[in-house]
Design a protein around this motif. Sequence first.
Motif, PDB file in Angstrom:
ATOM      1  N   TRP A 160      -8.623  -1.300   5.456  1.00 55.72           N
ATOM      2  CA  TRP A 160      -9.517  -1.040   4.387  1.00 55.72           C
ATOM      3  C   TRP A 160      -9.652   0.219   4.292  1.00 55.72           C
ATOM      4  N   SER A 161      -9.013   1.181   3.580  1.00 57.69           N
ATOM      5  CA  SER A 161      -8.610   2.538   3.748  1.00 57.69           C
ATOM      6  C   SER A 161      -9.750   3.235   2.773  1.00 57.69           C
ATOM      7  N   ASP A 162     -10.617   2.643   2.023  1.00 63.80           N
ATOM      8  CA  ASP A 162     -11.620   3.353   1.147  1.00 63.80           C
ATOM      9  C   ASP A 162     -12.836   3.702   1.938  1.00 63.80           C
ATOM     10  N   ARG A 219     -14.795  -6.094   9.926  1.00 58.22           N
ATOM     11  CA  ARG A 219     -13.882  -7.151   9.553  1.00 58.22           C
ATOM     12  C   ARG A 219     -12.523  -6.889   9.337  1.00 58.22           C
ATOM     13  N   ARG A 220     -12.439  -5.894   8.408  1.00 60.47           N
ATOM     14  CA  ARG A 220     -10.925  -5.609   8.127  1.00 60.47           C
ATOM     15  C   ARG A 220     -10.129  -4.561   9.103  1.00 60.47           C
ATOM     16  N   ASN A 221     -11.100  -3.875   9.523  1.00 61.87           N
ATOM     17  CA  ASN A 221     -10.280  -2.663  10.336  1.00 61.87           C
ATOM     18  C   ASN A 221     -10.499  -2.725  11.745  1.00 61.87           C
ATOM     19  N   THR A 265      -2.405   8.999  12.203  1.00 65.29           N
ATOM     20  CA  THR A 265      -2.008  10.000  11.467  1.00 65.29           C
ATOM     21  C   THR A 265      -3.333  10.264  10.528  1.00 65.29           C
ATOM     22  N   ALA A 266      -3.094  11.077   9.445  1.00 61.13           N
ATOM     23  CA  ALA A 266      -4.090  12.017   8.762  1.00 61.13           C
ATOM     24  C   ALA A 266      -3.612  12.224   7.346  1.00 61.13           C
ATOM     25  N   TRP A 267      -4.562  12.350   6.327  1.00 64.66           N
ATOM     26  CA  TRP A 267      -4.303  12.984   5.017  1.00 64.66           C
ATOM     27  C   TRP A 267      -2.999  12.881   4.586  1.00 64.66           C
ATOM     28  N   LEU A 268      -2.676  11.479   4.127  1.00 63.93           N
ATOM     29  CA  LEU A 268      -1.490  11.286   3.675  1.00 63.93           C
ATOM     30  C   LEU A 268      -1.218  11.590   2.084  1.00 63.93           C
ATOM     31  N   GLY A 273       0.986  -1.355  -0.083  1.00 56.86           N
ATOM     32  CA  GLY A 273      -0.011  -0.013   0.004  1.00 56.86           C
ATOM     33  C   GLY A 273       0.880   1.263   0.036  1.00 56.86           C
ATOM     34  N   ARG A 274       0.197   2.203  -0.005  1.00 55.40           N
ATOM     35  CA  ARG A 274       0.963   3.636  -0.006  1.00 55.40           C
ATOM     36  C   ARG A 274       1.840   3.697   1.257  1.00 55.40           C
ATOM     37  N   LEU A 275       1.558   3.711   2.391  1.00 55.44           N
ATOM     38  CA  LEU A 275       2.307   3.697   3.660  1.00 55.44           C
ATOM     39  C   LEU A 275       3.037   2.593   3.583  1.00 55.44           C
ATOM     40  N   GLY A 276       2.518   1.403   3.312  1.00 62.69           N
ATOM     41  CA  GLY A 276       3.308  -0.049   3.266  1.00 62.69           C
ATOM     42  C   GLY A 276       4.628   0.197   2.393  1.00 62.69           C
ATOM     43  N   ARG A 277       4.538   0.940   1.516  1.00 64.26           N
ATOM     44  CA  ARG A 277       5.848   0.939   0.562  1.00 64.26           C
ATOM     45  C   ARG A 277       6.816   2.027   1.065  1.00 64.26           C
ATOM     46  N   SER A 296      -3.325   4.042  12.805  1.00 66.54           N
ATOM     47  CA  SER A 296      -4.808   4.439  12.901  1.00 66.54           C
ATOM     48  C   SER A 296      -5.089   5.962  12.438  1.00 66.54           C
ATOM     49  N   THR A 297      -6.187   6.488  12.587  1.00 62.28           N
ATOM     50  CA  THR A 297      -6.471   7.563  11.683  1.00 62.28           C
ATOM     51  C   THR A 297      -7.006   8.835  12.656  1.00 62.28           C
ATOM     52  N   ASN A 298      -6.795  10.036  12.377  1.00 56.69           N
ATOM     53  CA  ASN A 298      -7.511  11.502  12.803  1.00 56.69           C
ATOM     54  C   ASN A 298      -8.874  11.193  13.025  1.00 56.69           C
ATOM     55  N   LEU A 345      -6.868  -9.735   5.311  1.00 58.75           N
ATOM     56  CA  LEU A 345      -7.432  -9.340   6.426  1.00 58.75           C
ATOM     57  C   LEU A 345      -8.751 -10.057   6.827  1.00 58.75           C
ATOM     58  N   ASP A 346      -9.120 -10.654   5.404  1.00 55.88           N
ATOM     59  CA  ASP A 346     -10.596 -11.341   5.608  1.00 55.88           C
ATOM     60  C   ASP A 346     -10.532 -12.576   6.207  1.00 55.88           C
ATOM     61  N   ASP A 347      -9.377 -13.317   6.466  1.00 56.55           N
ATOM     62  CA  ASP A 347      -9.031 -14.513   7.024  1.00 56.55           C
ATOM     63  C   ASP A 347      -8.575 -14.506   8.571  1.00 56.55           C
ATOM     64  N   PRO A 383     -18.679   4.926   9.191  1.00 58.01           N
ATOM     65  CA  PRO A 383     -18.317   3.560   9.441  1.00 58.01           C
ATOM     66  C   PRO A 383     -16.785   3.175   9.208  1.00 58.01           C
ATOM     67  N   TYR A 384     -16.037   4.018   8.481  1.00 57.98           N
ATOM     68  CA  TYR A 384     -14.641   3.735   8.302  1.00 57.98           C
ATOM     69  C   TYR A 384     -13.974   3.879   9.608  1.00 57.98           C
ATOM     70  N   ALA A 385     -14.261   5.285  10.245  1.00 57.72           N
ATOM     71  CA  ALA A 385     -13.925   5.746  11.632  1.00 57.72           C
ATOM     72  C   ALA A 385     -14.236   4.788  12.606  1.00 57.72           C
TER      73      ALA A 385
HETATM   74  N1  LIG Z   1      -4.310   7.569   3.460  1.00 62.42           N
HETATM   75  C1  LIG Z   1      -4.647   8.441   4.686  1.00 62.42           C
HETATM   76  O1  LIG Z   1      -4.857   9.627   4.075  1.00 62.42           O
HETATM   77  C2  LIG Z   1      -4.699   7.864   5.796  1.00 62.42           C
HETATM   78  C3  LIG Z   1      -5.150   8.714   6.736  1.00 62.42           C
HETATM   79  C4  LIG Z   1      -5.035   8.226   8.090  1.00 62.42           C
HETATM   80  C5  LIG Z   1      -4.886   7.050   8.495  1.00 62.42           C
HETATM   81  N2  LIG Z   1      -4.595   6.133   7.526  1.00 62.42           N
HETATM   82  C6  LIG Z   1      -4.184   4.685   7.800  1.00 62.42           C
HETATM   83  O2  LIG Z   1      -2.942   4.332   7.273  1.00 62.42           O
HETATM   84  C7  LIG Z   1      -2.806   2.957   6.904  1.00 62.42           C
HETATM   85  C8  LIG Z   1      -2.290   2.822   5.407  1.00 62.42           C
HETATM   86  O3  LIG Z   1      -3.075   3.423   4.828  1.00 62.42           O
HETATM   87  P1  LIG Z   1      -2.758   3.722   3.057  1.00 62.42           P
HETATM   88  O4  LIG Z   1      -2.933   5.214   2.953  1.00 62.42           O
HETATM   89  O5  LIG Z   1      -1.360   3.210   2.902  1.00 62.42           O
HETATM   90  O6  LIG Z   1      -3.871   2.692   2.435  1.00 62.42           O
HETATM   91  P2  LIG Z   1      -3.754   1.920   1.075  1.00 62.42           P
HETATM   92  O7  LIG Z   1      -2.822   2.350   0.282  1.00 62.42           O
HETATM   93  O8  LIG Z   1      -5.190   1.469   0.566  1.00 62.42           O
HETATM   94  O9  LIG Z   1      -2.848   0.625   1.807  1.00 62.42           O
HETATM   95  C9  LIG Z   1      -3.617  -0.314   2.513  1.00 62.42           C
HETATM   96  C10 LIG Z   1      -3.108  -1.558   2.377  1.00 62.42           C
HETATM   97  O10 LIG Z   1      -3.882  -2.573   3.002  1.00 62.42           O
HETATM   98  C11 LIG Z   1      -3.953  -3.675   2.272  1.00 62.42           C
HETATM   99  N3  LIG Z   1      -5.490  -4.495   2.153  1.00 62.42           N
HETATM  100  C12 LIG Z   1      -6.498  -3.861   1.879  1.00 62.42           C
HETATM  101  N4  LIG Z   1      -7.549  -4.819   2.261  1.00 62.42           N
HETATM  102  C13 LIG Z   1      -6.714  -5.953   2.534  1.00 62.42           C
HETATM  103  C14 LIG Z   1      -7.118  -6.941   2.651  1.00 62.42           C
HETATM  104  N5  LIG Z   1      -8.405  -7.581   2.807  1.00 62.42           N
HETATM  105  N6  LIG Z   1      -6.219  -8.234   3.186  1.00 62.42           N
HETATM  106  C15 LIG Z   1      -5.140  -7.648   3.115  1.00 62.42           C
HETATM  107  N7  LIG Z   1      -4.459  -6.406   2.763  1.00 62.42           N
HETATM  108  C16 LIG Z   1      -5.370  -5.900   2.437  1.00 62.42           C
HETATM  109  C17 LIG Z   1      -3.659  -3.274   0.728  1.00 62.42           C
HETATM  110  O11 LIG Z   1      -3.502  -4.298   0.092  1.00 62.42           O
HETATM  111  P3  LIG Z   1      -3.300  -4.216  -1.487  1.00 62.42           P
HETATM  112  O12 LIG Z   1      -2.268  -3.456  -1.965  1.00 62.42           O
HETATM  113  O13 LIG Z   1      -3.214  -5.432  -2.107  1.00 62.42           O
HETATM  114  O14 LIG Z   1      -4.605  -3.421  -2.114  1.00 62.42           O
HETATM  115  C18 LIG Z   1      -2.692  -2.125   0.778  1.00 62.42           C
HETATM  116  O15 LIG Z   1      -1.426  -2.780   1.008  1.00 62.42           O
HETATM  117  C19 LIG Z   1      -4.198   2.553   7.143  1.00 62.42           C
HETATM  118  O16 LIG Z   1      -4.345   1.900   8.389  1.00 62.42           O
HETATM  119  C20 LIG Z   1      -5.151   3.405   7.110  1.00 62.42           C
HETATM  120  O17 LIG Z   1      -6.201   3.468   7.636  1.00 62.42           O
HETATM  121  C21 LIG Z   1      -4.455   6.571   6.351  1.00 62.42           C
END
Ligand SMILES: NC(=O)c1ccc[n+]([C@@H]2O[C@H](COP(=O)([O-])OP(=O)(O)OC[C@H]3O[C@@H](n4cnc5c(N)ncnc54)[C@H](OP(=O)(O)O)[C@@H]3O)[C@@H](O)[C@H]2O)c1
Length: 331
Positions: A65-67, A80-82, A185-188, A10-14, A104-106, A41-43, A130-132
Amino acid sequence: MRVAVSGAGGRLGRALVEALEDAPFAGPFGPIRWRRPDYDLDDPGAAGRVVARDRPDVVVHAAAWSDVDACALDPDRAMRRNAAAVGEMAAACAGAGADLVLVSTNEVFDGERDAAVGYGPGDATGPLNPYATSKLAGEEAARAAWAAAGGLGAEARDGPLAPDGDPASLPAGRVTGPQLAIARTAWLFGAPGADFPSRILAAAGRARAEGTALSLVADEYGTPTYLADLADAIVEIIGAGAFAGTHHLVNAGPVSRAAWAREALALAGVRVETRDIPQGSFARPSRPPRAAVLRTTPLPSGEPMRDHALAMADYAPRLRRWLASGAGPSR
Ligand SMILES: NC(=O)c1ccc[n+]([C@@H]2O[C@H](COP(=O)([O-])OP(=O)(O)OC[C@H]3O[C@@H](n4cnc5c(N)ncnc54)[C@H](OP(=O)(O)O)[C@@H]3O)[C@@H](O)[C@H]2O)c1
Protein backbone atom coordinates in the motif's frame (compact mmCIF):
# COMPACT_ATOMS: atom_id res chain seq x y z
CA MET A 1 14.53 -20.21 -12.64
CA ARG A 2 10.93 -19.35 -11.79
CA VAL A 3 10.65 -15.73 -10.66
CA ALA A 4 7.37 -14.35 -9.32
CA VAL A 5 6.55 -10.66 -8.97
CA SER A 6 3.84 -9.49 -6.56
CA GLY A 7 2.18 -6.17 -7.35
CA ALA A 8 2.93 -7.00 -11.00
CA GLY A 9 0.49 -4.34 -12.23
CA GLY A 10 2.03 -1.51 -10.19
CA ARG A 11 4.65 0.98 -11.33
CA LEU A 12 7.66 -1.03 -10.18
CA GLY A 13 5.90 -4.33 -10.86
CA ARG A 14 5.48 -3.45 -14.53
CA ALA A 15 9.13 -2.40 -14.83
CA LEU A 16 10.23 -5.64 -13.15
CA VAL A 17 8.11 -7.77 -15.46
CA GLU A 18 9.60 -5.99 -18.48
CA ALA A 19 13.19 -6.43 -17.22
CA LEU A 20 12.61 -10.08 -16.29
CA GLU A 21 11.16 -10.81 -19.71
CA ASP A 22 14.62 -10.01 -21.09
CA ALA A 23 16.53 -11.94 -18.41
CA PRO A 24 17.84 -15.27 -19.68
CA PHE A 25 17.42 -16.97 -16.29
CA ALA A 26 13.68 -16.19 -16.03
CA GLY A 27 12.83 -18.83 -18.63
CA PRO A 28 10.94 -18.64 -21.92
CA PHE A 29 7.62 -17.65 -20.33
CA GLY A 30 9.06 -14.78 -18.29
CA PRO A 31 8.10 -14.01 -14.72
CA ILE A 32 5.00 -15.18 -12.88
CA ARG A 33 2.74 -12.15 -12.32
CA TRP A 34 0.86 -11.99 -9.04
CA ARG A 35 -1.80 -9.32 -8.74
CA ARG A 36 -5.28 -8.79 -7.34
CA PRO A 37 -7.65 -10.59 -6.98
CA ASP A 38 -5.41 -13.64 -7.25
CA TYR A 39 -2.95 -12.26 -4.70
CA ASP A 40 -4.49 -9.85 -2.18
CA LEU A 41 -2.51 -8.31 0.67
CA ASP A 42 -5.69 -8.26 2.74
CA ASP A 43 -6.01 -12.06 2.58
CA PRO A 44 -3.78 -13.80 5.18
CA GLY A 45 -3.90 -17.06 3.20
CA ALA A 46 -3.01 -15.55 -0.19
CA ALA A 47 0.80 -15.76 0.00
CA GLY A 48 0.79 -19.40 1.07
CA ARG A 49 -1.63 -20.26 -1.74
CA VAL A 50 0.25 -18.60 -4.61
CA VAL A 51 3.67 -19.86 -3.44
CA ALA A 52 2.35 -23.44 -3.13
CA ARG A 53 0.59 -23.20 -6.48
CA ASP A 54 3.36 -21.60 -8.58
CA ARG A 55 6.46 -22.91 -6.75
CA PRO A 56 8.73 -19.93 -7.58
CA ASP A 57 12.48 -20.06 -6.96
CA VAL A 58 12.56 -16.32 -6.28
CA VAL A 59 9.80 -13.89 -5.28
CA VAL A 60 10.16 -10.15 -5.74
CA HIS A 61 7.62 -8.64 -3.38
CA ALA A 62 6.75 -5.26 -4.90
CA ALA A 63 3.11 -5.21 -3.77
CA ALA A 64 2.43 -2.66 -1.06
CA TRP A 65 0.00 0.00 0.00
CA SER A 66 2.19 2.80 -1.36
CA ASP A 67 -0.18 5.73 -0.76
CA VAL A 68 1.69 7.43 2.06
CA ASP A 69 -1.10 9.83 3.03
CA ALA A 70 -3.79 7.11 2.90
CA CYS A 71 -1.62 4.98 5.20
CA ALA A 72 -1.52 7.90 7.66
CA LEU A 73 -5.32 7.97 7.71
CA ASP A 74 -5.61 4.18 8.26
CA PRO A 75 -2.47 2.91 10.05
CA ASP A 76 -4.04 -0.46 10.91
CA ARG A 77 -4.69 -1.21 7.26
CA ALA A 78 -1.15 -0.09 6.45
CA MET A 79 0.22 -2.57 8.99
CA ARG A 80 -1.93 -5.33 7.55
CA ARG A 81 -0.81 -4.71 3.97
CA ASN A 82 2.81 -3.61 4.42
CA ALA A 83 3.81 -5.67 7.45
CA ALA A 84 1.60 -8.68 8.22
CA ALA A 85 1.26 -9.60 4.54
CA VAL A 86 5.05 -9.42 4.18
CA GLY A 87 5.51 -11.76 7.13
CA GLU A 88 3.12 -14.22 5.50
CA MET A 89 4.95 -13.99 2.18
CA ALA A 90 8.33 -14.45 3.90
CA ALA A 91 7.08 -17.46 5.86
CA ALA A 92 5.66 -19.01 2.68
CA CYS A 93 8.92 -18.42 0.77
CA ALA A 94 11.24 -19.60 3.54
CA GLY A 95 9.08 -22.68 4.08
CA ALA A 96 9.13 -23.51 0.38
CA GLY A 97 12.86 -22.82 -0.01
CA ALA A 98 12.28 -19.81 -2.27
CA ASP A 99 14.38 -16.64 -2.18
CA LEU A 100 12.65 -13.37 -1.35
CA VAL A 101 13.55 -9.88 -2.51
CA LEU A 102 11.46 -7.48 -0.44
CA VAL A 103 11.13 -3.94 -1.79
CA SER A 104 11.31 -1.35 0.98
CA THR A 105 11.78 2.36 1.35
CA ASN A 106 14.14 5.18 2.35
CA GLU A 107 11.40 6.33 4.69
CA VAL A 108 12.49 3.76 7.29
CA PHE A 109 15.02 6.49 8.22
CA ASP A 110 14.09 9.71 10.03
CA GLY A 111 15.96 11.90 7.54
CA GLU A 112 17.54 14.10 10.18
CA ARG A 113 21.03 13.44 8.84
CA ASP A 114 23.05 15.68 6.49
CA ALA A 115 21.85 14.92 2.95
CA ALA A 116 25.44 14.78 1.76
CA VAL A 117 26.18 11.90 4.18
CA GLY A 118 23.06 9.76 3.70
CA TYR A 119 22.19 6.39 5.20
CA GLY A 120 23.91 3.04 4.74
CA PRO A 121 22.13 -0.33 5.10
CA GLY A 122 23.17 -0.84 8.72
CA ASP A 123 22.27 2.63 10.02
CA ALA A 124 19.65 3.04 12.72
CA THR A 125 16.10 3.32 11.45
CA GLY A 126 13.47 5.76 12.73
CA PRO A 127 10.25 5.96 10.73
CA LEU A 128 8.27 9.21 11.06
CA ASN A 129 4.89 8.27 9.59
CA PRO A 130 2.52 5.26 9.51
CA TYR A 131 3.54 4.22 5.96
CA ALA A 132 7.20 4.18 7.00
CA THR A 133 6.37 2.39 10.26
CA SER A 134 4.47 -0.28 8.36
CA LYS A 135 7.27 -0.76 5.81
CA LEU A 136 9.88 -1.10 8.57
CA ALA A 137 7.57 -3.58 10.33
CA GLY A 138 7.45 -5.47 7.02
CA GLU A 139 11.24 -5.71 6.96
CA GLU A 140 11.21 -6.95 10.55
CA ALA A 141 8.43 -9.45 9.83
CA ALA A 142 10.41 -10.85 6.90
CA ARG A 143 13.56 -11.24 9.02
CA ALA A 144 11.53 -12.87 11.81
CA ALA A 145 9.89 -15.31 9.42
CA TRP A 146 13.30 -16.15 7.96
CA ALA A 147 14.73 -16.69 11.41
CA ALA A 148 11.75 -18.85 12.43
CA ALA A 149 12.12 -21.07 9.37
CA GLY A 150 15.87 -20.63 9.62
CA GLY A 151 16.69 -24.19 10.66
CA LEU A 152 15.72 -25.44 7.24
CA GLY A 153 17.40 -22.63 5.37
CA ALA A 154 20.54 -22.79 7.48
CA GLU A 155 20.97 -26.51 6.86
CA ALA A 156 20.74 -26.09 3.12
CA ARG A 157 22.88 -22.98 2.97
CA ASP A 158 26.60 -22.94 2.27
CA GLY A 159 27.05 -19.19 2.56
CA PRO A 160 26.20 -16.67 5.28
CA LEU A 161 22.77 -15.13 5.35
CA ALA A 162 23.15 -11.57 6.54
CA PRO A 163 19.82 -9.78 6.30
CA ASP A 164 21.24 -6.73 8.04
CA GLY A 165 24.72 -6.89 6.67
CA ASP A 166 26.61 -5.33 3.87
CA PRO A 167 25.87 -7.12 0.58
CA ALA A 168 29.40 -6.37 -0.54
CA SER A 169 30.67 -8.72 2.16
CA LEU A 170 28.80 -11.73 0.80
CA PRO A 171 30.73 -14.43 -1.02
CA ALA A 172 30.80 -14.29 -4.79
CA GLY A 173 28.85 -16.92 -6.72
CA ARG A 174 25.69 -18.80 -5.88
CA VAL A 175 24.65 -19.83 -2.40
CA THR A 176 22.26 -22.67 -1.74
CA GLY A 177 19.20 -22.34 0.46
CA PRO A 178 16.72 -19.53 0.51
CA GLN A 179 18.01 -15.99 0.73
CA LEU A 180 16.28 -12.89 2.01
CA ALA A 181 17.19 -9.57 0.41
CA ILE A 182 15.73 -6.24 1.43
CA ALA A 183 15.96 -3.73 -1.41
CA ARG A 184 15.34 -0.20 -0.15
CA THR A 185 14.68 2.43 -2.74
CA ALA A 186 13.27 5.96 -2.99
CA TRP A 187 11.51 8.63 -5.04
CA LEU A 188 10.64 6.38 -8.00
CA PHE A 189 9.99 7.96 -11.38
CA GLY A 190 9.40 6.68 -14.90
CA ALA A 191 5.65 6.16 -15.07
CA PRO A 192 4.28 9.18 -16.94
CA GLY A 193 1.17 10.54 -15.27
CA ALA A 194 1.89 8.77 -11.98
CA ASP A 195 5.17 10.15 -10.69
CA PHE A 196 6.63 13.34 -9.25
CA PRO A 197 7.90 14.77 -12.57
CA SER A 198 4.41 14.34 -14.08
CA ARG A 199 2.76 15.89 -11.03
CA ILE A 200 5.12 18.88 -11.28
CA LEU A 201 4.29 19.37 -14.96
CA ALA A 202 0.57 19.17 -14.16
CA ALA A 203 1.02 21.66 -11.30
CA ALA A 204 3.00 23.96 -13.63
CA GLY A 205 0.07 23.95 -16.05
CA ARG A 206 -2.33 24.90 -13.25
CA ALA A 207 0.01 27.64 -11.95
CA ARG A 208 0.31 29.18 -15.41
CA ALA A 209 -3.46 29.05 -15.96
CA GLU A 210 -4.00 30.78 -12.60
CA GLY A 211 -1.15 33.26 -13.19
CA THR A 212 0.63 32.19 -10.00
CA ALA A 213 4.14 30.96 -9.27
CA LEU A 214 4.72 27.23 -8.90
CA SER A 215 5.69 26.46 -5.30
CA LEU A 216 8.59 24.01 -4.92
CA VAL A 217 9.77 22.44 -1.66
CA ALA A 218 13.43 23.36 -1.33
CA ASP A 219 14.39 21.70 1.96
CA GLU A 220 13.39 18.05 1.38
CA TYR A 221 16.13 15.86 -0.09
CA GLY A 222 16.13 12.42 -1.67
CA THR A 223 17.47 10.23 -4.41
CA PRO A 224 15.22 10.16 -7.51
CA THR A 225 15.36 6.64 -8.93
CA TYR A 226 14.34 5.52 -12.40
CA LEU A 227 11.98 2.55 -12.33
CA ALA A 228 13.77 0.88 -15.25
CA ASP A 229 17.17 1.26 -13.51
CA LEU A 230 15.79 -0.18 -10.27
CA ALA A 231 14.23 -3.12 -12.10
CA ASP A 232 17.52 -3.76 -13.94
CA ALA A 233 19.41 -3.62 -10.63
CA ILE A 234 17.08 -6.15 -8.98
CA VAL A 235 17.35 -8.45 -12.00
CA GLU A 236 21.17 -8.15 -11.92
CA ILE A 237 21.20 -9.00 -8.22
CA ILE A 238 18.99 -12.05 -8.69
CA GLY A 239 21.06 -13.19 -11.66
CA ALA A 240 24.27 -12.94 -9.62
CA GLY A 241 22.93 -15.59 -7.26
CA ALA A 242 24.26 -14.40 -3.87
CA PHE A 243 22.16 -11.50 -2.71
CA ALA A 244 21.16 -11.93 0.93
CA GLY A 245 21.39 -8.66 2.80
CA THR A 246 20.10 -5.14 2.75
CA HIS A 247 20.64 -3.25 -0.49
CA HIS A 248 20.15 0.47 -1.12
CA LEU A 249 19.13 0.63 -4.77
CA VAL A 250 18.85 4.26 -5.80
CA ASN A 251 20.25 6.35 -8.60
CA ALA A 252 23.20 8.48 -7.48
CA GLY A 253 22.94 12.24 -7.02
CA PRO A 254 20.70 13.34 -4.15
CA VAL A 255 18.72 16.53 -4.81
CA SER A 256 16.01 18.66 -3.23
CA ARG A 257 12.43 18.34 -4.45
CA ALA A 258 12.77 21.84 -5.93
CA ALA A 259 15.92 20.98 -7.89
CA TRP A 260 14.34 17.77 -9.18
CA ALA A 261 11.21 19.67 -10.21
CA ARG A 262 13.32 22.21 -12.13
CA GLU A 263 15.10 19.35 -13.93
CA ALA A 264 11.72 17.95 -15.02
CA LEU A 265 10.47 21.37 -16.15
CA ALA A 266 13.64 21.99 -18.17
CA LEU A 267 13.65 18.54 -19.78
CA ALA A 268 9.98 18.91 -20.74
CA GLY A 269 10.54 22.44 -22.06
CA VAL A 270 7.95 23.92 -19.69
CA ARG A 271 8.54 27.52 -18.60
CA VAL A 272 6.82 28.70 -15.44
CA GLU A 273 7.61 31.09 -12.63
CA THR A 274 8.71 29.18 -9.50
CA ARG A 275 9.26 30.01 -5.86
CA ASP A 276 10.95 27.95 -3.14
CA ILE A 277 8.98 27.07 -0.03
CA PRO A 278 9.77 25.02 3.10
CA GLN A 279 8.55 21.44 3.53
CA GLY A 280 5.90 22.28 6.12
CA SER A 281 4.02 24.63 3.76
CA PHE A 282 1.74 21.88 2.45
CA ALA A 283 -0.68 20.42 4.99
CA ARG A 284 -0.47 16.61 4.63
CA PRO A 285 -1.79 13.73 6.72
CA SER A 286 1.72 12.25 6.76
CA ARG A 287 5.09 13.76 7.58
CA PRO A 288 7.85 12.93 5.07
CA PRO A 289 11.44 12.71 6.29
CA ARG A 290 13.49 15.82 5.50
CA ALA A 291 16.54 14.06 4.06
CA ALA A 292 16.18 10.26 4.03
CA VAL A 293 18.94 9.98 1.44
CA LEU A 294 20.08 6.41 0.78
CA ARG A 295 23.76 5.76 0.09
CA THR A 296 23.65 3.43 -2.87
CA THR A 297 25.18 -0.04 -2.42
CA PRO A 298 27.23 -1.54 -5.25
CA LEU A 299 25.66 -3.88 -7.76
CA PRO A 300 27.23 -7.31 -8.36
CA SER A 301 29.07 -5.78 -11.31
CA GLY A 302 30.80 -3.52 -8.77
CA GLU A 303 29.25 -0.45 -10.36
CA PRO A 304 26.93 1.86 -8.43
CA MET A 305 23.68 2.87 -10.08
CA ARG A 306 24.14 5.83 -12.44
CA ASP A 307 23.34 9.45 -11.62
CA HIS A 308 19.63 10.24 -11.64
CA ALA A 309 20.25 13.14 -14.06
CA LEU A 310 21.31 10.65 -16.75
CA ALA A 311 18.18 8.60 -16.09
CA MET A 312 16.03 11.74 -16.22
CA ALA A 313 17.53 12.51 -19.64
CA ASP A 314 16.54 9.00 -20.81
CA TYR A 315 13.04 9.51 -19.42
CA ALA A 316 12.57 12.96 -20.97
CA PRO A 317 11.23 11.77 -24.36
CA ARG A 318 8.47 9.77 -22.64
CA LEU A 319 7.61 12.73 -20.42
CA ARG A 320 7.44 14.98 -23.50
CA ARG A 321 5.24 12.44 -25.33
CA TRP A 322 2.95 12.33 -22.29
CA LEU A 323 2.71 16.12 -22.37
CA ALA A 324 2.08 16.14 -26.12
CA SER A 325 -0.64 13.48 -25.81
CA GLY A 326 -2.81 15.98 -23.99
CA ALA A 327 -2.84 13.87 -20.82
CA GLY A 328 -0.65 16.46 -19.16
CA PRO A 329 -0.87 20.27 -19.11
CA SER A 330 -0.14 22.29 -22.24
CA ARG A 331 3.14 24.17 -22.53
N1 LIG B 1 6.88 4.96 -5.40
C1 LIG B 1 7.96 5.28 -4.70
O1 LIG B 1 8.51 6.40 -4.80
C2 LIG B 1 8.56 4.28 -3.74
C3 LIG B 1 9.64 4.67 -2.96
C4 LIG B 1 10.23 3.73 -2.10
C5 LIG B 1 9.74 2.45 -2.04
N2 LIG B 1 8.66 2.10 -2.79
C6 LIG B 1 8.17 0.72 -2.69
O2 LIG B 1 8.25 0.16 -3.98
C7 LIG B 1 7.24 -0.84 -4.11
C8 LIG B 1 6.45 -0.61 -5.39
O3 LIG B 1 5.86 0.67 -5.31
P1 LIG B 1 5.15 1.34 -6.56
O4 LIG B 1 5.60 2.75 -6.61
O5 LIG B 1 5.29 0.47 -7.76
O6 LIG B 1 3.65 1.34 -6.05
P2 LIG B 1 2.29 1.09 -6.85
O7 LIG B 1 2.40 1.58 -8.24
O8 LIG B 1 1.24 1.65 -5.95
O9 LIG B 1 2.20 -0.48 -6.89
C9 LIG B 1 1.85 -1.22 -5.75
C10 LIG B 1 1.31 -2.55 -6.17
O10 LIG B 1 0.79 -3.17 -5.00
C11 LIG B 1 -0.49 -3.63 -5.31
N3 LIG B 1 -1.38 -3.61 -4.17
C12 LIG B 1 -1.80 -2.56 -3.44
N4 LIG B 1 -2.69 -2.96 -2.51
C13 LIG B 1 -2.83 -4.30 -2.68
C14 LIG B 1 -3.60 -5.29 -2.06
N5 LIG B 1 -4.42 -5.01 -1.04
N6 LIG B 1 -3.47 -6.56 -2.48
C15 LIG B 1 -2.65 -6.88 -3.50
N7 LIG B 1 -1.91 -5.98 -4.16
C16 LIG B 1 -2.00 -4.71 -3.74
C17 LIG B 1 -1.04 -2.71 -6.34
O11 LIG B 1 -2.07 -3.39 -7.03
P3 LIG B 1 -3.08 -2.65 -8.01
O12 LIG B 1 -2.28 -2.42 -9.26
O13 LIG B 1 -4.18 -3.66 -8.15
O14 LIG B 1 -3.49 -1.40 -7.29
C18 LIG B 1 0.17 -2.43 -7.20
O15 LIG B 1 0.34 -3.43 -8.15
C19 LIG B 1 6.42 -0.77 -2.82
O16 LIG B 1 6.91 -1.74 -1.94
C20 LIG B 1 6.72 0.61 -2.29
O17 LIG B 1 6.56 0.65 -0.88
C21 LIG B 1 8.06 2.98 -3.65
